[in-house]
Write a protein that holds these residues in place. Structure first.
Motif, PDB file in Angstrom:
ATOM      1  N   TYR A  40       0.829  -1.201   0.000  1.00  0.00           N
ATOM      2  CA  TYR A  40       0.000   0.000   0.000  1.00  0.00           C
ATOM      3  C   TYR A  40       0.870   1.260   0.000  1.00  0.00           C
ATOM      4  N   ASP A  41       1.967   1.245   0.769  1.00  0.00           N
ATOM      5  CA  ASP A  41       2.853   2.409   0.819  1.00  0.00           C
ATOM      6  C   ASP A  41       3.433   2.702  -0.558  1.00  0.00           C
ATOM      7  N   ALA A  42       3.869   1.657  -1.261  1.00  0.00           N
ATOM      8  CA  ALA A  42       4.480   1.844  -2.577  1.00  0.00           C
ATOM      9  C   ALA A  42       3.462   2.340  -3.597  1.00  0.00           C
ATOM     10  N   LEU A  43       2.256   1.772  -3.573  1.00  0.00           N
ATOM     11  CA  LEU A  43       1.212   2.213  -4.504  1.00  0.00           C
ATOM     12  C   LEU A  43       0.848   3.679  -4.272  1.00  0.00           C
ATOM     13  N   GLU A  44       0.678   4.049  -3.011  1.00  0.00           N
ATOM     14  CA  GLU A  44       0.314   5.430  -2.702  1.00  0.00           C
ATOM     15  C   GLU A  44       1.421   6.402  -3.118  1.00  0.00           C
ATOM     16  N   ALA A  45       2.674   5.987  -2.962  1.00  0.00           N
ATOM     17  CA  ALA A  45       3.790   6.869  -3.308  1.00  0.00           C
ATOM     18  C   ALA A  45       3.867   7.135  -4.805  1.00  0.00           C
ATOM     19  N   GLU A  46       3.392   6.193  -5.627  1.00  0.00           N
ATOM     20  CA  GLU A  46       3.520   6.309  -7.071  1.00  0.00           C
ATOM     21  C   GLU A  46       2.215   6.712  -7.770  1.00  0.00           C
ATOM     22  N   GLU A  47       1.140   6.918  -7.024  1.00  0.00           N
ATOM     23  CA  GLU A  47      -0.161   7.211  -7.639  1.00  0.00           C
ATOM     24  C   GLU A  47      -0.167   8.574  -8.335  1.00  0.00           C
ATOM     25  N   ILE A  48      -0.758   8.599  -9.527  1.00  0.00           N
ATOM     26  CA  ILE A  48      -0.902   9.821 -10.312  1.00  0.00           C
ATOM     27  C   ILE A  48      -2.382  10.020 -10.618  1.00  0.00           C
ATOM     28  N   ALA A  49      -2.881  11.249 -10.408  1.00  0.00           N
ATOM     29  CA  ALA A  49      -4.276  11.569 -10.717  1.00  0.00           C
ATOM     30  C   ALA A  49      -4.313  12.873 -11.502  1.00  0.00           C
ATOM     31  N   PHE A  50      -4.849  12.818 -12.714  1.00  0.00           N
ATOM     32  CA  PHE A  50      -5.006  14.036 -13.511  1.00  0.00           C
ATOM     33  C   PHE A  50      -6.466  14.139 -13.952  1.00  0.00           C
ATOM     34  N   PRO A  51      -7.012  15.343 -14.074  1.00  0.00           N
ATOM     35  CA  PRO A  51      -8.422  15.492 -14.434  1.00  0.00           C
ATOM     36  C   PRO A  51      -8.689  15.047 -15.869  1.00  0.00           C
ATOM     37  N   TRP A  52      -9.809  14.354 -16.053  1.00  0.00           N
ATOM     38  CA  TRP A  52     -10.254  14.015 -17.400  1.00  0.00           C
ATOM     39  C   TRP A  52     -10.726  15.261 -18.134  1.00  0.00           C
ATOM     40  N   GLN A  53     -10.534  15.275 -19.455  1.00  0.00           N
ATOM     41  CA  GLN A  53     -11.180  16.237 -20.342  1.00  0.00           C
ATOM     42  C   GLN A  53     -12.010  15.463 -21.356  1.00  0.00           C
ATOM     43  N   ARG A  54     -13.144  16.029 -21.742  1.00  0.00           N
ATOM     44  CA  ARG A  54     -14.022  15.369 -22.698  1.00  0.00           C
ATOM     45  C   ARG A  54     -13.239  15.016 -23.980  1.00  0.00           C
ATOM     46  N   GLY A  55     -13.382  13.761 -24.427  1.00  0.00           N
ATOM     47  CA  GLY A  55     -12.702  13.316 -25.625  1.00  0.00           C
ATOM     48  C   GLY A  55     -11.326  12.713 -25.406  1.00  0.00           C
ATOM     49  N   ASP A  56     -10.829  12.715 -24.159  1.00  0.00           N
ATOM     50  CA  ASP A  56      -9.536  12.088 -23.866  1.00  0.00           C
ATOM     51  C   ASP A  56      -9.575  10.590 -24.157  1.00  0.00           C
ATOM     52  N   LEU A  57      -8.457  10.072 -24.648  1.00  0.00           N
ATOM     53  CA  LEU A  57      -8.274   8.630 -24.782  1.00  0.00           C
ATOM     54  C   LEU A  57      -6.975   8.263 -24.081  1.00  0.00           C
ATOM     55  N   LEU A  58      -7.049   7.355 -23.116  1.00  0.00           N
ATOM     56  CA  LEU A  58      -5.897   6.925 -22.327  1.00  0.00           C
ATOM     57  C   LEU A  58      -5.604   5.471 -22.640  1.00  0.00           C
ATOM     58  N   LEU A  59      -4.429   5.203 -23.166  1.00  0.00           N
ATOM     59  CA  LEU A  59      -4.004   3.840 -23.489  1.00  0.00           C
ATOM     60  C   LEU A  59      -2.990   3.384 -22.442  1.00  0.00           C
ATOM     61  N   LEU A  60      -3.229   2.203 -21.848  1.00  0.00           N
ATOM     62  CA  LEU A  60      -2.380   1.696 -20.771  1.00  0.00           C
ATOM     63  C   LEU A  60      -1.793   0.338 -21.120  1.00  0.00           C
ATOM     64  N   ASP A  61      -0.557   0.119 -20.715  1.00  0.00           N
ATOM     65  CA  ASP A  61       0.054  -1.207 -20.671  1.00  0.00           C
ATOM     66  C   ASP A  61      -0.401  -1.832 -19.354  1.00  0.00           C
ATOM     67  N   ASN A  62      -1.213  -2.881 -19.414  1.00  0.00           N
ATOM     68  CA  ASN A  62      -1.853  -3.424 -18.218  1.00  0.00           C
ATOM     69  C   ASN A  62      -0.884  -4.098 -17.259  1.00  0.00           C
ATOM     70  N   ILE A  63       0.289  -4.488 -17.729  1.00  0.00           N
ATOM     71  CA  ILE A  63       1.296  -5.059 -16.832  1.00  0.00           C
ATOM     72  C   ILE A  63       2.122  -3.952 -16.182  1.00  0.00           C
ATOM     73  N   ALA A  64       2.534  -2.986 -16.961  1.00  0.00           N
ATOM     74  CA  ALA A  64       3.439  -1.948 -16.464  1.00  0.00           C
ATOM     75  C   ALA A  64       2.734  -0.860 -15.667  1.00  0.00           C
ATOM     76  N   VAL A  65       1.415  -0.704 -15.859  1.00  0.00           N
ATOM     77  CA  VAL A  65       0.699   0.399 -15.222  1.00  0.00           C
ATOM     78  C   VAL A  65      -0.597  -0.102 -14.594  1.00  0.00           C
ATOM     79  N   ALA A  66      -0.799   0.227 -13.324  1.00  0.00           N
ATOM     80  CA  ALA A  66      -2.055  -0.073 -12.640  1.00  0.00           C
ATOM     81  C   ALA A  66      -2.984   1.130 -12.764  1.00  0.00           C
ATOM     82  N   HIS A  67      -4.264   0.892 -12.537  1.00  0.00           N
ATOM     83  CA  HIS A  67      -5.238   1.981 -12.610  1.00  0.00           C
ATOM     84  C   HIS A  67      -6.277   1.809 -11.514  1.00  0.00           C
ATOM     85  N   GLY A  68      -6.989   2.868 -11.215  1.00  0.00           N
ATOM     86  CA  GLY A  68      -8.068   2.853 -10.233  1.00  0.00           C
ATOM     87  C   GLY A  68      -8.999   4.019 -10.525  1.00  0.00           C
TER      88      GLY A  68
END
Length: 353
Positions: free
Chosen positions: A309-337
């Motif tokens: 939990y400490d490591a996840l919290e230290a690396e968490e990034i949150a940016f506001p969505w804008q209408r029309g955004d498309l976010l592509l993720l590598d599911n192994i290299a990047v977690a999401h919530g």
């Protein structure tokens, strides 16, 4: 206005030489890589966007390996059909969302709603379907409507998380594996829990497997690598033993890849009130909706997961969505919530192999 860093020369194959787009990390973070259009056609025409995306796939794939996440912003992506046109350019994840943990409906073709988990709850960082033998290689999120407040799809560099974790913890879980136990209540036609949050948390098996035929469900479990057992109360428990890490198929890096932090019952993952509510509600029931153990069945103490939990919290990034955004993720290299939110919100998702 984005407060972005200077254009990044490592922006994948030909992207930095493509006069139609500009790419740079979304400041103040190294990820996601922000890609914006310079060409008016990419701002105005969904067909032009799909054509550019198709021709740029090798460059986008290389940039995704480098950064783990790409944010396309300002392109002519306005509705589900535009997102679907992009999703069709990737191989669809086998079995779709059959056997998935959270409630979501299919919208059209490869496109699903992101989740129906109540907006007041935070969804912890996780890699999609890491609790199953078969999981998607990539994910794409499309913002059709951002919420009035909150609702960010938070992301996290799991390579950085892996480096933060104590080596002895990684080795212990690597050696022993992780056992996931998930219970699904009897079909929804037999009655719904009065608590709306509980309805989504403890899903019925006909919804999870999109079938009311037990024989069909047993076959789907075999196909997806799940052991299954019918309980006397009409519920179904499925189980899978997976690893704590995986080797990235393209880079060979060993990366922390599991859902220990989201499926373990403890006050840090569920909140003190939520954990106590579930503990009391299920104390006399044959199974909880989620449970995670060591691969041999031994219980995992909550304090053992504190560094995770400490490591996840230290690396968490949150940016506001804008209408029309498309976010592509590598599911192994990047977690999401997902952060809690207020107001209408529509984020769509597609799963790729």
């Amino acid at each position: 206005m984005e407060h972005a860093a200077d254009a990044d020369p490592r922006c994948g194959l030909d992207l930095q030489h493509d006069p139609r787009v500009e790419c740079r990390p979304l400041s103040p973070w190294r990820m996601p890589l922000l890609i914006t259009p310079r060409d008016d056609a990419l701002r105005d025409s969904p067909a032009a966007v799909a054509d550019w995306y198709r021709g740029s796939l090798p460059a986008l794939e290389q940039a995704l390996l480098e950064y783990g996440s790409l944010l396309l912003r300002g392109f002519a992506l306005r509705d589900t059909a535009d997102f679907q046109a992009i999703a069709r350019l990737h191989p669809e994840h086998a079995f779709g969302y059959i056997g998935g943990a959270t409630p979501r409906r299919n919208i059209d073709g490869k496109v699903y709603e992101s989740t129906r988990i109540p907006p007041s709850l935070k969804i912890g960082l996780h890699q999609e379907k890491a609790y199953m033998a078969h999981y998607p290689r990539k994910l794409a999120f499309f913002c059709k409507q951002p919420s009035d407040s909150g609702g960010e799809t938070v992301i996290c560099d799991m390579r950085a998380v892996t480096r933060r974790l104590p080596p002895e913890l990684v080795e212990r879980f690597r050696q022993r594996g992780i056992q996931y136990l998930r219970n699904f209540r009897r079909p929804s036609a037999d009655g719904e829990p009065r608590n709306s949050t509980l309805r989504e948390y403890h899903r019925p098996w006909d919804d999870v497997f999109q079938s009311d035929d037990p024989a069909r469900i047993e076959q789907l479990c075999r196909d997806t690598g799940l052991a299954c057992r019918w309980l006397d109360d009409g519920s179904l428990t499925v189980s899978h033993v997976g690893g704590a890490t995986v080797r990235h198929p393209a880079t060979g890096e060993e990366i922390w890849f599991n859902q220990l932090s989201t499926q373990h019952n403890n006050a840090r993952s569920m909140g003190v009130a939520g954990y106590e509510y579930i503990r009391l509600l299920y104390r006399d029931r044959p199974a909880r909706p989620y449970e995670v153990r060591m691969g041999d069945g031994e219980a995992i103490a909550p304090e053992d997961l504190a560094p995770v939990y400490d490591a996840l919290e230290a690396e968490e990034i949150a940016f506001p969505w804008q209408r029309g955004d498309l976010l592509l993720l590598d599911n192994i290299a990047v977690a999401h919530g997902r952060n809690p939110f207020q107001g209408p919100r529509e984020i769509q998702v597609a799963l790729f192999d």
